[in-house]
Design a protein around this motif. Structure first.
Motif, PDB file in Angstrom:
ATOM      1  N   GLY A   1     -10.916  12.718   0.939  1.00  0.00           N
ATOM      2  CA  GLY A   1     -11.821  13.682   0.317  1.00  0.00           C
ATOM      3  C   GLY A   1     -11.629  15.078   0.850  1.00  0.00           C
ATOM      4  O   GLY A   1     -12.278  16.022   0.397  1.00  0.00           O
ATOM      5  N   THR A   2     -10.734  15.238   1.815  1.00  0.00           N
ATOM      6  CA  THR A   2     -10.446  16.540   2.404  1.00  0.00           C
ATOM      7  C   THR A   2      -8.933  16.745   2.396  1.00  0.00           C
ATOM      8  O   THR A   2      -8.208  16.062   3.128  1.00  0.00           O
ATOM      9  CB  THR A   2     -10.974  16.628   3.858  1.00  0.00           C
ATOM     10  N   ALA A   3      -8.454  17.662   1.582  1.00  0.00           N
ATOM     11  CA  ALA A   3      -7.010  17.857   1.398  1.00  0.00           C
ATOM     12  C   ALA A   3      -6.284  18.164   2.707  1.00  0.00           C
ATOM     13  O   ALA A   3      -5.185  17.645   2.952  1.00  0.00           O
ATOM     14  CB  ALA A   3      -6.762  18.958   0.376  1.00  0.00           C
ATOM     15  N   ALA A   4      -6.863  18.983   3.555  1.00  0.00           N
ATOM     16  CA  ALA A   4      -6.208  19.339   4.821  1.00  0.00           C
ATOM     17  C   ALA A   4      -6.063  18.112   5.725  1.00  0.00           C
ATOM     18  O   ALA A   4      -5.029  17.939   6.387  1.00  0.00           O
ATOM     19  CB  ALA A   4      -6.999  20.436   5.526  1.00  0.00           C
ATOM     20  N   PHE A   5      -7.079  17.248   5.757  1.00  0.00           N
ATOM     21  CA  PHE A   5      -7.003  16.037   6.568  1.00  0.00           C
ATOM     22  C   PHE A   5      -5.964  15.077   5.983  1.00  0.00           C
ATOM     23  O   PHE A   5      -5.169  14.486   6.718  1.00  0.00           O
ATOM     24  CB  PHE A   5      -8.382  15.381   6.670  1.00  0.00           C
ATOM     25  N   ASP A   6      -5.921  14.949   4.658  1.00  0.00           N
ATOM     26  CA  ASP A   6      -4.913  14.094   4.016  1.00  0.00           C
ATOM     27  C   ASP A   6      -3.508  14.571   4.370  1.00  0.00           C
ATOM     28  O   ASP A   6      -2.624  13.763   4.671  1.00  0.00           O
ATOM     29  CB  ASP A   6      -5.085  14.094   2.494  1.00  0.00           C
ATOM     30  N   LYS A   7      -3.302  15.886   4.344  1.00  0.00           N
ATOM     31  CA  LYS A   7      -1.989  16.453   4.688  1.00  0.00           C
ATOM     32  C   LYS A   7      -1.619  16.115   6.123  1.00  0.00           C
ATOM     33  O   LYS A   7      -0.485  15.737   6.412  1.00  0.00           O
ATOM     34  CB  LYS A   7      -2.006  17.966   4.466  1.00  0.00           C
TER      35      LYS A   7
ATOM     36  N   ILE B   1       0.853  -1.192   0.000  1.00  0.00           N
ATOM     37  CA  ILE B   1       0.000   0.000   0.000  1.00  0.00           C
ATOM     38  C   ILE B   1       0.884   1.235   0.000  1.00  0.00           C
ATOM     39  O   ILE B   1       1.797   1.355   0.829  1.00  0.00           O
ATOM     40  CB  ILE B   1      -0.900   0.010   1.256  1.00  0.00           C
ATOM     41  N   ASP B   2       0.620   2.146  -0.920  1.00  0.00           N
ATOM     42  CA  ASP B   2       1.296   3.439  -0.930  1.00  0.00           C
ATOM     43  C   ASP B   2       0.546   4.334   0.053  1.00  0.00           C
ATOM     44  O   ASP B   2      -0.503   4.896  -0.273  1.00  0.00           O
ATOM     45  CB  ASP B   2       1.269   4.016  -2.343  1.00  0.00           C
ATOM     46  N   VAL B   3       1.069   4.428   1.269  1.00  0.00           N
ATOM     47  CA  VAL B   3       0.375   5.141   2.341  1.00  0.00           C
ATOM     48  C   VAL B   3       0.216   6.620   2.006  1.00  0.00           C
ATOM     49  O   VAL B   3      -0.794   7.241   2.349  1.00  0.00           O
ATOM     50  CB  VAL B   3       1.116   4.954   3.687  1.00  0.00           C
ATOM     51  N   ALA B   4       1.177   7.190   1.280  1.00  0.00           N
ATOM     52  CA  ALA B   4       1.102   8.605   0.921  1.00  0.00           C
ATOM     53  C   ALA B   4      -0.054   8.909  -0.029  1.00  0.00           C
ATOM     54  O   ALA B   4      -0.425  10.068  -0.200  1.00  0.00           O
ATOM     55  CB  ALA B   4       2.424   9.058   0.296  1.00  0.00           C
ATOM     56  N   SER B   5      -0.663   7.867  -0.592  1.00  0.00           N
ATOM     57  CA  SER B   5      -1.801   8.080  -1.497  1.00  0.00           C
ATOM     58  C   SER B   5      -3.130   8.153  -0.741  1.00  0.00           C
ATOM     59  O   SER B   5      -4.187   8.046  -1.346  1.00  0.00           O
ATOM     60  CB  SER B   5      -1.855   6.969  -2.540  1.00  0.00           C
ATOM     61  N   VAL B   6      -3.065   8.384   0.566  1.00  0.00           N
ATOM     62  CA  VAL B   6      -4.282   8.454   1.378  1.00  0.00           C
ATOM     63  C   VAL B   6      -5.223   9.513   0.815  1.00  0.00           C
ATOM     64  O   VAL B   6      -4.792  10.580   0.365  1.00  0.00           O
ATOM     65  CB  VAL B   6      -3.963   8.717   2.874  1.00  0.00           C
ATOM     66  N   ASN B   7      -6.510   9.187   0.835  1.00  0.00           N
ATOM     67  CA  ASN B   7      -7.517  10.077   0.267  1.00  0.00           C
ATOM     68  C   ASN B   7      -8.766  10.012   1.139  1.00  0.00           C
ATOM     69  O   ASN B   7      -9.449   9.004   1.174  1.00  0.00           O
ATOM     70  CB  ASN B   7      -7.836   9.639  -1.164  1.00  0.00           C
TER      71      ASN B   7
END
Length: 191
Positions: A81-87, A73-79
């Motif tokens: 739906g909210t950019a700030a939460f992904d960051k 799993i590419d963990v950095a590809s987390v999504n």
């Protein structure tokens, strides 16, 4: 002559069974495979997210009831739906993807009930730590895909992961739970 034909037919039948009883290799289909997670948010709602990039392979022998699984799993590809939460999820507070960009589940055993896979005990590596993890099959099936003209096997597999085992303690003191529901929905194409 009839005995010879009968023996030849029996030999062909045995050869066919021997060929189909061997383990087959399957490639994870990224368009039908999703890795998602859920965690409670202050006992009020549920935060959900998925990892958009994943790859892997499966070896499966239904007759021998054996198999192997390797999913990265590419963990950095987390999504979420909210950019700030992904960051924030990618930050050192949580997934720390600058240091640990990948997670991996590996198993060399499948647990069956009849022809159905019911559990996949293995090892999960996340944030640089490896611990045992058993995925429970909620659904499992194999079918002949009419478009690909190949067998496809897969299902929905889930586990509850204690994130503190992997060193992720962020917000435990604030009441965010340590248990995360992990779901791996996978379909793999016979090669």
């Amino acid at each position: 002559m009839r005995k010879s034909l009968a023996l030849l037919a029996a030999a062909a039948s045995i050869a066919t069974v021997a060929t189909t009883a061997q383990a087959a290799d399957y490639a994870v289909d990224p368009t039908h495979t999703f890795v998602t997670f859920e965690i409670g948010h202050f006992n009020t709602s549920t935060n959900r997210g998925r990892f958009d990039k994943k790859e892997g392979s499966i070896q499966f022998d239904r007759a021998a009831r054996t198999g192997k699984v390797d999913i990265t799993i590419d963990v950095a590809s987390v999504n979420t739906g909210t950019a700030a939460f992904d960051k924030h999820l990618n930050s050192a507070d949580l997934f720390n993807t600058a240091v640990h960009p990948k997670a991996r589940f590996v198993s060399d055993k499948l647990v069956f009930n009849g022809d159905k896979v019911v559990e996949v005990p293995g090892q999960f590596t996340f944030m640089g730590k490896t611990a045992p993890l058993t995925l429970k099959a909620v659904r499992f099936n194999c079918y002949d895909n009419p478009m690909l003209k190949r067998e496809v096997c897969g299902g929905d597999f889930e586990a509850v992961v204690d994130r503190t085992v992997y060193g992720m303690d962020y917000a435990i003191a604030f009441g965010v739970p340590k248990d995360v529901r992990l779901v791996i929905q996978v379909e793999a194409v016979r090669q």
